[in-house]
Each structure stands twice: as C-alpha cells, then as structure tokens.
Scaffold this active site. Structure first.
Site, PDB file in Angstrom:
ATOM      1  N   SER A   1     -23.488  -5.084  -6.654  1.00  0.00           N
ATOM      2  CA  SER A   1     -24.302  -4.278  -7.116  1.00  0.00           C
ATOM      3  C   SER A   1     -25.931  -5.067  -7.244  1.00  0.00           C
ATOM      4  CB  SER A   1     -23.899  -3.378  -7.766  1.00  0.00           C
ATOM      5  OG  SER A   1     -23.689  -3.215  -9.417  1.00  0.00           O
ATOM      6  N   PHE A   2     -25.681  -6.051  -8.313  1.00  0.00           N
ATOM      7  CA  PHE A   2     -27.261  -6.913  -8.637  1.00  0.00           C
ATOM      8  C   PHE A   2     -27.419  -7.864  -8.613  1.00  0.00           C
ATOM      9  CE2 PHE A   2     -25.886  -6.823 -12.698  1.00  0.00           C
ATOM     10  CZ  PHE A   2     -25.321  -5.733 -12.545  1.00  0.00           C
ATOM     11  N   SER A   3     -26.149  -8.425  -7.953  1.00  0.00           N
ATOM     12  CA  SER A   3     -26.201 -10.158  -7.319  1.00  0.00           C
ATOM     13  C   SER A   3     -25.598 -10.456  -6.695  1.00  0.00           C
ATOM     14  CB  SER A   3     -25.147 -10.966  -8.261  1.00  0.00           C
ATOM     15  OG  SER A   3     -23.943 -10.036  -8.615  1.00  0.00           O
TER      16      SER A   3
ATOM     17  N   LYS B   1     -24.551 -17.403  -8.683  1.00  0.00           N
ATOM     18  CA  LYS B   1     -24.516 -16.075  -8.419  1.00  0.00           C
ATOM     19  C   LYS B   1     -25.665 -16.218  -8.787  1.00  0.00           C
ATOM     20  CE  LYS B   1     -22.146 -12.589 -10.381  1.00  0.00           C
ATOM     21  NZ  LYS B   1     -20.971 -11.766 -12.133  1.00  0.00           N
TER      22      LYS B   1
ATOM     23  N   SER C   1     -18.104 -23.040 -11.222  1.00  0.00           N
ATOM     24  CA  SER C   1     -17.396 -23.295 -10.026  1.00  0.00           C
ATOM     25  C   SER C   1     -16.732 -22.851  -8.782  1.00  0.00           C
ATOM     26  CB  SER C   1     -15.940 -23.816 -11.080  1.00  0.00           C
ATOM     27  OG  SER C   1     -15.692 -22.409 -11.779  1.00  0.00           O
TER      28      SER C   1
ATOM     29  N   ALA D   1     -14.102 -21.734  -6.408  1.00  0.00           N
ATOM     30  CA  ALA D   1     -12.596 -21.961  -5.125  1.00  0.00           C
ATOM     31  C   ALA D   1     -12.284 -21.542  -4.552  1.00  0.00           C
ATOM     32  CB  ALA D   1     -12.520 -20.861  -6.475  1.00  0.00           C
TER      33      ALA D   1
ATOM     34  N   GLU E   1      -9.537 -16.144  -2.206  1.00  0.00           N
ATOM     35  CA  GLU E   1      -8.720 -15.048  -2.406  1.00  0.00           C
ATOM     36  C   GLU E   1      -6.722 -14.613  -2.276  1.00  0.00           C
ATOM     37  OE1 GLU E   1     -12.224 -12.067  -1.268  1.00  0.00           O
ATOM     38  OE2 GLU E   1     -10.647 -10.749  -1.694  1.00  0.00           O
TER      39      GLU E   1
ATOM     40  N   ASP F   1     -11.166  -5.064 -15.089  1.00  0.00           N
ATOM     41  CA  ASP F   1     -11.323  -5.086 -13.621  1.00  0.00           C
ATOM     42  C   ASP F   1     -10.697  -6.220 -12.298  1.00  0.00           C
ATOM     43  OD1 ASP F   1     -13.505  -5.121 -10.451  1.00  0.00           O
ATOM     44  OD2 ASP F   1     -11.298  -4.397 -10.721  1.00  0.00           O
TER      45      ASP F   1
ATOM     46  N   LYS G   1      -7.992  -8.225 -10.046  1.00  0.00           N
ATOM     47  CA  LYS G   1      -6.788  -7.794  -8.945  1.00  0.00           C
ATOM     48  C   LYS G   1      -7.228  -8.496  -8.081  1.00  0.00           C
ATOM     49  CE  LYS G   1     -12.110  -5.549  -7.413  1.00  0.00           C
ATOM     50  NZ  LYS G   1     -12.624  -5.024  -7.058  1.00  0.00           N
TER      51      LYS G   1
ATOM     52  N   GLU H   1      -8.480  -9.616  -5.105  1.00  0.00           N
ATOM     53  CA  GLU H   1      -9.714  -9.703  -4.950  1.00  0.00           C
ATOM     54  C   GLU H   1     -10.112 -10.611  -5.904  1.00  0.00           C
ATOM     55  OE1 GLU H   1      -8.512  -7.009  -4.654  1.00  0.00           O
ATOM     56  OE2 GLU H   1      -9.660  -5.919  -3.351  1.00  0.00           O
ATOM     57  N   ASN H   2     -10.263 -10.491  -7.007  1.00  0.00           N
ATOM     58  CA  ASN H   2     -10.945 -11.691  -8.117  1.00  0.00           C
ATOM     59  C   ASN H   2      -9.683 -12.811  -8.750  1.00  0.00           C
ATOM     60  OD1 ASN H   2     -13.457  -9.791  -7.585  1.00  0.00           O
ATOM     61  ND2 ASN H   2     -12.230  -8.205 -10.157  1.00  0.00           N
TER      62      ASN H   2
ATOM     63  N   ASP I   1     -15.643 -12.517 -11.774  1.00  0.00           N
ATOM     64  CA  ASP I   1     -16.324 -12.043 -11.913  1.00  0.00           C
ATOM     65  C   ASP I   1     -15.635 -10.773 -12.996  1.00  0.00           C
ATOM     66  OD1 ASP I   1     -16.860  -8.700  -9.913  1.00  0.00           O
ATOM     67  OD2 ASP I   1     -17.466  -9.235 -11.682  1.00  0.00           O
TER      68      ASP I   1
ATOM     69  N   THR J   1     -11.296  -1.331 -10.725  1.00  0.00           N
ATOM     70  CA  THR J   1     -11.364  -0.406  -8.637  1.00  0.00           C
ATOM     71  C   THR J   1      -9.701   0.535  -8.737  1.00  0.00           C
ATOM     72  OG1 THR J   1     -12.266  -2.446  -8.226  1.00  0.00           O
ATOM     73  CG2 THR J   1     -10.668  -1.414  -6.712  1.00  0.00           C
TER      74      THR J   1
HETATM   75  N1  LIG Z   1     -18.851 -12.027  -8.818  1.00  0.00           N
HETATM   76  C1  LIG Z   1     -18.658 -12.658  -9.100  1.00  0.00           C
HETATM   77  O1  LIG Z   1     -19.015 -13.733 -10.215  1.00  0.00           O
HETATM   78  C2  LIG Z   1     -18.263 -13.991  -7.831  1.00  0.00           C
HETATM   79  N2  LIG Z   1     -17.753 -13.596  -6.885  1.00  0.00           N
HETATM   80  N3  LIG Z   1     -17.417 -14.701  -6.047  1.00  0.00           N
HETATM   81  C3  LIG Z   1     -16.627 -14.096  -4.826  1.00  0.00           C
HETATM   82  C4  LIG Z   1     -16.531 -13.011  -4.619  1.00  0.00           C
HETATM   83  C5  LIG Z   1     -15.856 -12.600  -3.268  1.00  0.00           C
HETATM   84  C6  LIG Z   1     -15.122 -11.474  -3.409  1.00  0.00           C
HETATM   85  N4  LIG Z   1     -13.607 -11.213  -3.838  1.00  0.00           N
HETATM   86  C7  LIG Z   1     -14.087 -11.522  -5.625  1.00  0.00           C
HETATM   87  C8  LIG Z   1     -14.898 -13.179  -5.230  1.00  0.00           C
HETATM   88  C9  LIG Z   1     -17.023 -15.157  -6.380  1.00  0.00           C
HETATM   89  C10 LIG Z   1     -17.617 -15.235  -7.308  1.00  0.00           C
HETATM   90  C11 LIG Z   1     -17.789 -15.958  -9.169  1.00  0.00           C
HETATM   91  C12 LIG Z   1     -17.742 -17.758  -8.865  1.00  0.00           C
HETATM   92  C13 LIG Z   1     -17.318 -18.173  -7.410  1.00  0.00           C
HETATM   93  C14 LIG Z   1     -15.954 -19.235  -6.642  1.00  0.00           C
HETATM   94  N5  LIG Z   1     -16.093 -19.633  -5.923  1.00  0.00           N
HETATM   95  C15 LIG Z   1     -15.677 -18.089  -5.240  1.00  0.00           C
HETATM   96  N6  LIG Z   1     -15.227 -18.759  -3.846  1.00  0.00           N
HETATM   97  C16 LIG Z   1     -14.707 -17.944  -2.845  1.00  0.00           C
HETATM   98  C17 LIG Z   1     -14.243 -18.959  -1.724  1.00  0.00           C
HETATM   99  C18 LIG Z   1     -13.719 -18.085  -0.246  1.00  0.00           C
HETATM  100  C19 LIG Z   1     -14.104 -16.861  -0.126  1.00  0.00           C
HETATM  101  C20 LIG Z   1     -14.378 -15.619  -1.501  1.00  0.00           C
HETATM  102  C21 LIG Z   1     -14.524 -16.619  -2.356  1.00  0.00           C
HETATM  103  N7  LIG Z   1     -16.524 -17.307  -5.233  1.00  0.00           N
HETATM  104  C22 LIG Z   1     -17.034 -16.886  -6.521  1.00  0.00           C
END
Ligand SMILES: NC(=O)c1nn(CC2CCNCC2)c2c1CCc1cnc(N=C3C=CCC=C3)nc1-2
Length: 314
Positions: free
Chosen positions: A34-36, A53, A102, A104, A108, A147, A149, A151-152, A165, A200
């Site tokens: 929402s703000f990043s 971020k 870092s 990843a 997910e 949170d 889940k 997705e995180n 997250d 969520t």
């Molecule tokens: N909100 C965050 O801090 C954050 N958001 N993402 C991507 C989101 C996508 C939806 N699900 C949750 C993560 C990240 C981070 C931290 C740091 C971070 C590090 N690596 C990835 N890697 C991804 C690789 C493929 C698809 C999505 C993310 N993503 C993130």
C-alpha cells in the site's frame, strides 16, 4: 572539495560506504504494497541481485504510516537468520526510502502449492519444520509476524524458506526491560495489546478477530492453517466473502479431507485451537520444544535445517 560518500558502521562494526540509488540497476517490480514497491535490482559493483523495497516519503507521511516503517526497519535489523530475508542496507534520497533486502529467487510457497496441488508428507514435514524453526527464532526476539501465509514464505536459490513482509509485525518486547520501542509505552514481556492491524482473512486467528490482541500464538494458528493447506491444497477456512471466513474461524468450522494422515491431523488440531494459550508451541503448552517433539516431526534434525538439502518438491 569533492563530496565524500557518508559512511556508517555495519553489523560487523566495520566502516561501510552508504549506498545510493545510482549504485544499483533497477529492474522489474516484484511486489506492490500500500505504500511500498519492491523492485528487483542489481548492484553495479558486485553484480549481486537484491530486492529493493522503495517507500515514498510523502505517501508515508500523508497516510501517517511512519511508525510501521520504523517498526519494519527495526524488526528487519534485528533479524539475522537463514529463514528470513536479510536487510543489507538502507538509504534515502529526497523523495524515497530504500531497504535493500536479499532476493528470494525461487518465489512464493503459494505458487508451488498451486502448481503441485499439494505437498506430500515428507515435503510438508521439512518445510513445516523450517517455518517452526523460523517462528522459534522470531518469537525468541519478542516479535510476532501477524501475517504469516504462503504468499509471504519465499524460497531462495537453494529452496530454503525466506519469510518476508514485516510491515505488519509487532514487537512485544525489546532487549530493554519490556519497553515497547514503537510508542514508548511499557508492555510487560508477553503481555498483549490492542491493535488495529488484522492479517489476511484465511490465516487470521480468532483472538485477533474478537479482541484485536496480538499473541505469539497468533503465528501458531497461521502455522496450523499452512500445514493443512500444504497437505490438502487449500486453507482450512474458506468462503466467498471475508465475513464468511471469519465466522468459520470463530466457530472453528473446518473439516479434514479424506486421506489426511492421522498424525498430521493431530498436529493441526493442536494448533487450530480457539484459545491462544491452548495451542501447541505457546509458552503455556510447553513452548517450541513440545511442538518440535510432535510425532508429525519425527525424524527431523532440528539442529541444521538450513544446511540440509531440501526434499525434491513432487
Ligand atoms: N513486502 C516486502 O517486504 C516484500 N515483498 N516482496 C515481494 C512479494 C510478492 C508477493 N508475495 C510476498 C512477497 C519481497 C519483499 C521483501 C524482499 C523480497 C525478496 N525476494 C522476493 N522475491 C520474489 C520472487 C519472485 C516472486 C515474488 C517475490 N520478494 C521479496
């Protein structure tokens, strides 16, 4: 005189030049909050990939979100564990804040559940153990994720988890005597507080819905939902609309599909307990040692999970 790059001491106590946006080549957007905005970037000098971020200062101020940004930065700065994304650098320019995290690279956990349909028991055991090990570390620092889940829960190149997250996390205690660093109010260790944030729908615990209080065991509830989902392909509490999901949660209305193993069922039933103090893994129930001894985790070597070769996801 030429402008010197400001420097600061890093974790190891050595002088480190402050990074700046020009030190990176920004690529695709990998996440929007929402703000990043999270952007895949490459550091020019090292060719290393990072997830940066980027937060807009004006938007944070306008939406009065500064305390969340401070909290996320302080949580990430405390975290130094293989199962969490690592915060390497922070810097800012006139309009934005930058958190260099870092990357990843394997995405997910949710994508793998959807691609495979569900995980077999061996893969579920390994990855549930990694989440338990991560939560043990996080709660040991006095932090609740709030949170958690699929997705995180991300995967790095070696297919180990990287939990991310922390924008909605809560620090229940700092190293000082139980002082809550966000607003200075005194919070006795382990004591709960009124909060505005709700996670969520499918993974939110009943106490957060009814009393808005955050507990360490709110993350254990989410763990129960995640283990159920790994083995069956879907979260236990589902519905067309959030209020239908919330109703099922507060009434503990869920069932196990045919073929759900009795050992896994016993573990999920010990996590999806309405009372937070009744969940396996919380202090009142014997803490993480008791959870790690559950028969579902039989054979897990808890001492070096991040060094083990993960099972092939089939
Ligand atoms: N909100 C965050 O801090 C954050 N958001 N993402 C991507 C989101 C996508 C939806 N699900 C949750 C993560 C990240 C981070 C931290 C740091 C971070 C590090 N690596 C990835 N890697 C991804 C690789 C493929 C698809 C999505 C993310 N993503 C993130």
């Amino acid at each position: 005189a030429e402008e010197t790059t400001p420097s600061k001491l890093n974790r190891a106590g050595s002088l480190q030049a402050k990074r700046k946006p020009e030190d990176f080549i920004f690529g695709k957007v990998i996440g929007e909050g929402s703000f990043s905005t999270v952007i895949l970037a490459k550091e020019v000098s090292t060719d290393k990939q990072y997830a940066i971020k980027v937060l807009d200062k004006q938007h944070i101020i306008r939406e009065n979100k500064a305390q969340y940004v401070h909290r996320e930065k302080s949580v990430l700065s405390k975290l130094n564990h293989p199962f969490f994304v690592k915060l390497y650098y922070t810097f800012q320019d006139k309009d934005r804040l930058y958190f260099v995290l870092s990357y990843a690279g394997r995405g997910e956990l949710l994508d793998y559940i959807q691609k495979l349909g569900s995980f077999d028991e061996n893969c579920t055991r390994f990855y549930a153990a990694e989440v338990v090990s991560a939560l043990e570390h996080l709660h040991g620092l006095g932090i609740i994720h709030r949170d958690l889940k699929p997705e995180n829960i991300l995967f790095n190149e070696q297919m180990h988890i990287q939990i991310t997250d922390f924008g909605s996390s809560k620090i229940l205690k700092t190293d000082q005597l139980g002082e809550d660093s966000q607003d200075g109010s005194q919070v006795a260790p382990g004591q709960k507080r009124k909060n505005s944030f709700v996670g969520t729908a499918q993974y939110v615990s009943p106490e957060v819905l009814t009393s808005k209080k955050a507990y360490y065991s709110s993350d254990l509830w989410a763990l129960g939902c995640i283990i159920y989902q790994l083995l069956s392909g879907l979260p236990p509490f589902r519905g067309g609309h959030e209020y239908q999901i919330f109703q099922k949660i507060t009434k503990l209305e869920y069932e196990f599909p045919e073929g759900f193993s009795p050992t896994a069922r016993d573990l999920v039933e010990k996590l999806l307990v309405l009372e937070p103090e009744g969940r396996l893994g919380c202090e009142e129930m014997g803490g993480f040692d008791k959870l790690k001894k559950h028969p579902f985790f039989e054979g897990v070597d808890w001492s070096n999970l991040s060094k083990q070769k993960p099972p092939q996801l089939v």
